[in-house]
Design an enzyme around this catalytic site. Sequence first.
Site, PDB file in Angstrom:
ATOM      1  CD  GLU A   1      -3.164  -0.419   0.080  1.00 14.56           C
ATOM      2  OE1 GLU A   1      -3.066   0.752  -0.346  1.00 14.56           O
ATOM      3  OE2 GLU A   1      -4.068  -1.181  -0.276  1.00 14.56           O
TER       4      GLU A   1
ATOM      5  CD  GLU B   1      -1.009  17.426  -3.078  1.00 19.27           C
ATOM      6  OE1 GLU B   1      -0.065  18.195  -2.817  1.00 19.27           O
ATOM      7  OE2 GLU B   1      -2.196  17.796  -3.170  1.00 19.27           O
TER       8      GLU B   1
END
Length: 273
Positions: free
Chosen positions: A93, A146
């Site tokens: 992840e 972001e």
Amino acid sequence: MSGSFTNKEEEKHYYENEATEAEFLSWYAKQEQPTYDMPSVTIDNVIFCYNREEDQLKLLLIKRNSHPFQNSWALPGGFVQRGESTADTCLRETAEETGVAINLDSIEQLHTFSTPNRDPRGWVVTVSYLAFIGEDPLTAGDDAKEATWFNVNRVNSEFLLEHPGHGVITLDLKENRGTSPLTLAFDHDQIILKALTHVLNTMYHEPKLLQVLGEDFSVAEARKVFAKFLGIDFRDIDHSNFKKALLPFLTEVDERSMGIGRPAKFYKLSCYN
């Protein structure tokens, strides 16, 4: 045998105590397992780095791309996939959401957060990890709109997560919560505060935080990193006493000229590398 039981208690006793393990597991999958409500499991990764040129401690955050907490700042993380360990999820992840590649030696399991309703999607338990790395370039992906390094500055009991374009997130150690209008997703303020407390409680006898300095460093650089977590000027940390406390965890690498005065000794962490 399955048709000869007179009640459920007798059946349960047989499979738990007298049947083979294979028979028990087959029975359990059909009879017992469906009665348990299963939580989803996620990981959240608290990643610190240190920029030598800026003399700045930093924390990696991502801006969530979707609901829940859309457009909120959060720790990198996500759901554990079937057949995957939480540590492997942490590596996957982090890479998918930020572009940062870390390895198992870079992370340590921090704490499990299981407060009911911590995630509006349902019963979700998260396993948090802590990592200290060098500052890497970032690439947002998947659920992240972001990915950004926030500066970490301590003022008294408050840790300020600051970025010129994104504002300030304030986390208070004494109140054990975020105290600014700009907040983090889920309970990530609690996770970061747990990480900061862990670092402060272990830094002198388990100085893994010095991994932010890379392969080797001077004692002066180590003092600067410690000072960032303590919220003081590094010159307020006595050099001799600090070096004496740290030497059991270090291996000398070489000496290097720093331009003025005697060459400085450089060390590496001997316990974690």
